[in-house]
Design a protein around this motif. Sequence first.
Motif, PDB file in Angstrom:
ATOM      1  N   ARG A  49      30.336  35.249  47.812  1.00  0.00           N
ATOM      2  CA  ARG A  49      30.943  36.507  47.356  1.00  0.00           C
ATOM      3  C   ARG A  49      32.425  36.563  47.699  1.00  0.00           C
ATOM      4  O   ARG A  49      33.225  37.130  46.958  1.00  0.00           O
ATOM      5  CB  ARG A  49      30.216  37.699  47.984  1.00  0.00           C
ATOM      6  CG  ARG A  49      28.814  37.889  47.404  1.00  0.00           C
ATOM      7  CD  ARG A  49      28.145  39.111  47.952  1.00  0.00           C
ATOM      8  NE  ARG A  49      28.809  40.315  47.475  1.00  0.00           N
ATOM      9  CZ  ARG A  49      28.810  41.468  48.122  1.00  0.00           C
ATOM     10  NH1 ARG A  49      28.201  41.576  49.277  1.00  0.00           N
ATOM     11  NH2 ARG A  49      29.423  42.515  47.635  1.00  0.00           N
ATOM     12  N   ARG A  52      34.179  34.622  45.038  1.00  0.00           N
ATOM     13  CA  ARG A  52      34.217  35.387  43.789  1.00  0.00           C
ATOM     14  C   ARG A  52      35.262  36.499  43.859  1.00  0.00           C
ATOM     15  O   ARG A  52      35.928  36.784  42.869  1.00  0.00           O
ATOM     16  CB  ARG A  52      32.843  35.969  43.496  1.00  0.00           C
ATOM     17  CG  ARG A  52      31.855  34.941  43.027  1.00  0.00           C
ATOM     18  CD  ARG A  52      30.524  35.555  42.691  1.00  0.00           C
ATOM     19  NE  ARG A  52      29.571  34.522  42.306  1.00  0.00           N
ATOM     20  CZ  ARG A  52      28.274  34.677  42.338  1.00  0.00           C
ATOM     21  NH1 ARG A  52      27.751  35.811  42.757  1.00  0.00           N
ATOM     22  NH2 ARG A  52      27.479  33.690  41.976  1.00  0.00           N
ATOM     23  N   LEU A  53      35.379  37.132  45.024  1.00  0.00           N
ATOM     24  CA  LEU A  53      36.390  38.173  45.205  1.00  0.00           C
ATOM     25  C   LEU A  53      37.795  37.591  45.053  1.00  0.00           C
ATOM     26  O   LEU A  53      38.647  38.175  44.371  1.00  0.00           O
ATOM     27  CB  LEU A  53      36.244  38.823  46.577  1.00  0.00           C
ATOM     28  CG  LEU A  53      37.333  39.806  46.995  1.00  0.00           C
ATOM     29  CD1 LEU A  53      37.272  41.052  46.138  1.00  0.00           C
ATOM     30  CD2 LEU A  53      37.209  40.162  48.442  1.00  0.00           C
ATOM     31  N   ALA A  56      38.437  36.846  41.452  1.00  0.00           N
ATOM     32  CA  ALA A  56      38.595  38.069  40.661  1.00  0.00           C
ATOM     33  C   ALA A  56      39.993  38.657  40.823  1.00  0.00           C
ATOM     34  O   ALA A  56      40.476  39.366  39.938  1.00  0.00           O
ATOM     35  CB  ALA A  56      37.546  39.104  41.073  1.00  0.00           C
ATOM     36  N   ILE A  63      44.580  44.563  38.533  1.00  0.00           N
ATOM     37  CA  ILE A  63      43.536  44.555  39.553  1.00  0.00           C
ATOM     38  C   ILE A  63      44.099  45.214  40.802  1.00  0.00           C
ATOM     39  O   ILE A  63      45.184  44.873  41.248  1.00  0.00           O
ATOM     40  CB  ILE A  63      43.103  43.113  39.882  1.00  0.00           C
ATOM     41  CG1 ILE A  63      42.485  42.446  38.657  1.00  0.00           C
ATOM     42  CG2 ILE A  63      42.148  43.070  41.042  1.00  0.00           C
ATOM     43  CD1 ILE A  63      41.168  43.037  38.243  1.00  0.00           C
ATOM     44  N   LYS A  67      39.792  48.930  43.095  1.00  0.00           N
ATOM     45  CA  LYS A  67      38.857  48.518  42.050  1.00  0.00           C
ATOM     46  C   LYS A  67      37.964  47.368  42.524  1.00  0.00           C
ATOM     47  O   LYS A  67      36.768  47.337  42.237  1.00  0.00           O
ATOM     48  CB  LYS A  67      39.619  48.089  40.799  1.00  0.00           C
ATOM     49  CG  LYS A  67      40.257  49.225  40.048  1.00  0.00           C
ATOM     50  CD  LYS A  67      40.998  48.698  38.840  1.00  0.00           C
ATOM     51  CE  LYS A  67      41.742  49.791  38.129  1.00  0.00           C
ATOM     52  NZ  LYS A  67      42.523  49.265  36.995  1.00  0.00           N
ATOM     53  N   LEU A  68      38.569  46.412  43.246  1.00  0.00           N
ATOM     54  CA  LEU A  68      37.776  45.291  43.764  1.00  0.00           C
ATOM     55  C   LEU A  68      36.752  45.761  44.792  1.00  0.00           C
ATOM     56  O   LEU A  68      35.633  45.255  44.840  1.00  0.00           O
ATOM     57  CB  LEU A  68      38.691  44.245  44.387  1.00  0.00           C
ATOM     58  CG  LEU A  68      39.528  43.424  43.410  1.00  0.00           C
ATOM     59  CD1 LEU A  68      40.542  42.580  44.151  1.00  0.00           C
ATOM     60  CD2 LEU A  68      38.639  42.554  42.549  1.00  0.00           C
ATOM     61  N   GLY A  70      35.235  48.662  44.876  1.00  0.00           N
ATOM     62  CA  GLY A  70      34.118  49.261  44.160  1.00  0.00           C
ATOM     63  C   GLY A  70      33.250  48.228  43.465  1.00  0.00           C
ATOM     64  O   GLY A  70      32.028  48.356  43.412  1.00  0.00           O
ATOM     65  N   ARG A  71      33.877  47.216  42.909  1.00  0.00           N
ATOM     66  CA  ARG A  71      33.143  46.185  42.170  1.00  0.00           C
ATOM     67  C   ARG A  71      32.256  45.352  43.090  1.00  0.00           C
ATOM     68  O   ARG A  71      31.136  44.988  42.718  1.00  0.00           O
ATOM     69  CB  ARG A  71      34.153  45.299  41.454  1.00  0.00           C
ATOM     70  CG  ARG A  71      33.557  44.241  40.599  1.00  0.00           C
ATOM     71  CD  ARG A  71      34.645  43.611  39.764  1.00  0.00           C
ATOM     72  NE  ARG A  71      34.310  42.267  39.408  1.00  0.00           N
ATOM     73  CZ  ARG A  71      35.146  41.401  38.893  1.00  0.00           C
ATOM     74  NH1 ARG A  71      36.383  41.758  38.682  1.00  0.00           N
ATOM     75  NH2 ARG A  71      34.759  40.199  38.591  1.00  0.00           N
ATOM     76  N   PHE A  72      32.730  45.048  44.303  1.00  0.00           N
ATOM     77  CA  PHE A  72      31.972  44.222  45.235  1.00  0.00           C
ATOM     78  C   PHE A  72      31.220  45.058  46.274  1.00  0.00           C
ATOM     79  O   PHE A  72      30.613  44.498  47.180  1.00  0.00           O
ATOM     80  CB  PHE A  72      32.901  43.222  45.932  1.00  0.00           C
ATOM     81  CG  PHE A  72      33.298  42.089  45.037  1.00  0.00           C
ATOM     82  CD1 PHE A  72      32.526  40.951  44.948  1.00  0.00           C
ATOM     83  CD2 PHE A  72      34.436  42.171  44.264  1.00  0.00           C
ATOM     84  CE1 PHE A  72      32.891  39.906  44.125  1.00  0.00           C
ATOM     85  CE2 PHE A  72      34.809  41.133  43.433  1.00  0.00           C
ATOM     86  CZ  PHE A  72      34.028  39.998  43.352  1.00  0.00           C
ATOM     87  N   ASN A  73      31.297  46.365  46.159  1.00  0.00           N
ATOM     88  CA  ASN A  73      30.565  47.287  47.022  1.00  0.00           C
ATOM     89  C   ASN A  73      30.913  47.077  48.506  1.00  0.00           C
ATOM     90  O   ASN A  73      30.042  46.986  49.356  1.00  0.00           O
ATOM     91  CB  ASN A  73      29.062  47.159  46.797  1.00  0.00           C
ATOM     92  CG  ASN A  73      28.304  48.358  47.319  1.00  0.00           C
ATOM     93  OD1 ASN A  73      28.897  49.424  47.510  1.00  0.00           O
ATOM     94  ND2 ASN A  73      27.023  48.207  47.553  1.00  0.00           N
TER      95      ASN A  73
END
Length: 184
Positions: A49, A52-53, A56, A63, A67-68, A70-73
């Motif tokens: 993860r 991936r972060l 991203a 970006i 926003k990141l 929220g996307r990756f919680n």
Amino acid sequence: MPKRDIVDIYRDQNISKSTIYRTIKECQEGILCVNLPKSGRPRVLNQLRQGRLIQAAKHKIGISQRKLAGRFNVGKATVFRTLSSDNIVFRKRRKAPKYTEAQLERIPRCCRTLRRVHFVNKLIVMDDEKYFTLSDSKMKGNDGFYTDDDQNVPDDVRFKSKKKFEDKILVWCAISEAGFIAQP
């Protein structure tokens, strides 16, 4: 090296005797040489993860850390810490004129022609113009990107292209031997 000499060396560096003797004992027993599992709170992002972060955020426009997160919680601080550990920093996009390849090839040729043909025994006039836009065309959300190496970023990400002639008001000023003129 005798144990007493080791203790004297580390005591001069303001390390307590109990810490020194405990560390020497652990080294002799081989405890420090073994890779023990880390204790404490586990990381929120595992290696997959985390990768991936980073992918991203890297070389992407629009970006934000919010926003990141929220996307990756995860929290914004986690996103910041993850990007900072990989030397990925936020950079502003620089403005660059939108030229076609044909225009870029014509510029040096036209400048040479102007100097060689038109400026022989002529009066030179210095002028300057300033354009004021009628609308605020700058959006704050898309004015930056994240990267770890500013040199290896694609040009369409690093530069923010804009039209050369937007709707603007032109203020022009010229100076020559004959005088001065200004026109709005």
